[in-house]
Motif scaffolding. Structure first.
Motif, PDB file in Angstrom:
ATOM      1  N   PRO A 109      -3.089   3.438 -14.502  1.00 34.37           N
ATOM      2  CA  PRO A 109      -2.618   2.135 -14.023  1.00 34.37           C
ATOM      3  C   PRO A 109      -3.558   1.602 -12.943  1.00 34.37           C
ATOM      4  CG  PRO A 109      -1.251   3.880 -13.162  1.00 34.37           C
ATOM      5  CD  PRO A 109      -2.190   4.515 -14.125  1.00 34.37           C
ATOM      6  N   VAL A 110      -3.582   0.277 -12.787  1.00 33.23           N
ATOM      7  CA  VAL A 110      -4.511  -0.357 -11.851  1.00 33.23           C
ATOM      8  C   VAL A 110      -3.885  -0.539 -10.476  1.00 33.23           C
ATOM      9  CG1 VAL A 110      -5.898  -2.425 -11.455  1.00 33.23           C
ATOM     10  CG2 VAL A 110      -5.658  -1.526 -13.755  1.00 33.23           C
ATOM     11  N   MET A 111      -2.627  -0.909 -10.397  1.00 37.69           N
ATOM     12  CA  MET A 111      -2.025  -1.302  -9.128  1.00 37.69           C
ATOM     13  C   MET A 111      -1.352  -0.160  -8.368  1.00 37.69           C
ATOM     14  SD  MET A 111      -2.843  -4.357  -8.802  1.00 37.69           S
ATOM     15  CE  MET A 111      -1.849  -4.921  -7.462  1.00 37.69           C
ATOM     16  N   PHE A 112      -1.162   0.988  -8.962  1.00 38.16           N
ATOM     17  CA  PHE A 112      -0.495   2.108  -8.273  1.00 38.16           C
ATOM     18  C   PHE A 112      -0.968   3.409  -8.907  1.00 38.16           C
ATOM     19  CE2 PHE A 112       2.126   0.605 -11.721  1.00 38.16           C
ATOM     20  CZ  PHE A 112       2.474   1.768 -12.401  1.00 38.16           C
ATOM     21  N   LYS A 113      -0.569   4.509  -8.297  1.00 39.41           N
ATOM     22  CA  LYS A 113      -0.905   5.828  -8.832  1.00 39.41           C
ATOM     23  C   LYS A 113       0.189   6.252  -9.807  1.00 39.41           C
ATOM     24  CE  LYS A 113      -2.272  10.329  -6.987  1.00 39.41           C
ATOM     25  NZ  LYS A 113      -2.600  11.030  -5.750  1.00 39.41           N
TER      26      LYS A 113
END
Length: 130
Positions: A109-113
């Motif tokens: 994912p790009v916005m979170f782990k």
């Protein structure tokens, strides 16, 4: 002073000792025997051992999401810098490229782990309030 014959052009050079024609040599760095007050050669005791990169010798692949997620912030999804990860310049660039590639291909994912990797042991020296 021993009178040595020097290869010369004229007959007068054979009669003069060789020591007059040679340059004087000084010992700069060697110890003279019988002089114990001179400094001796030793390595620096205060020199720190060279730091090893955590990933040197490990192949970084964009499909290894669990390794790559160690270098991503769990709250923002930002990639940690070298001052936080402690990686060498070469491996930091490889990690950054692999994370970007994994995000583009949909492995990360790009916005979170990824929440499944939140409990993994920390490789980076990041301190979060618990």
């Amino acid at each position: 002073m021993a009178a040595r014959a020097v290869a010369a052009r004229g007959p007068w050079r054979r009669l003069v000792p060789a020591a007059l024609w040679e340059r004087p040599r000084r010992r700069q760095h060697g110890r003279e025997p019988g002089r114990p007050d001179q400094p001796i050669e030793m390595e620096n005791p205060y020199k720190e051992p060279p730091k090893k990169c955590v990933l040197c010798g490990i192949n970084v692949d964009y499909k290894n999401v669990q390794l790559l997620s160690q270098f991503v912030s769990p709250y923002t999804g930002c990639i940690y810098g070298r001052h936080i990860t402690g990686l060498c310049n070469k491996k930091q660039k490889e990690i950054t490229k692999a994370i970007k590639r994994a995000q583009v291909f949909g492995f990360m994912p790009v916005m979170f782990k990824n929440p499944s990797f939140l409990t993994d042991p920390k490789i980076c020296n990041v301190k979060y309030p618990e």
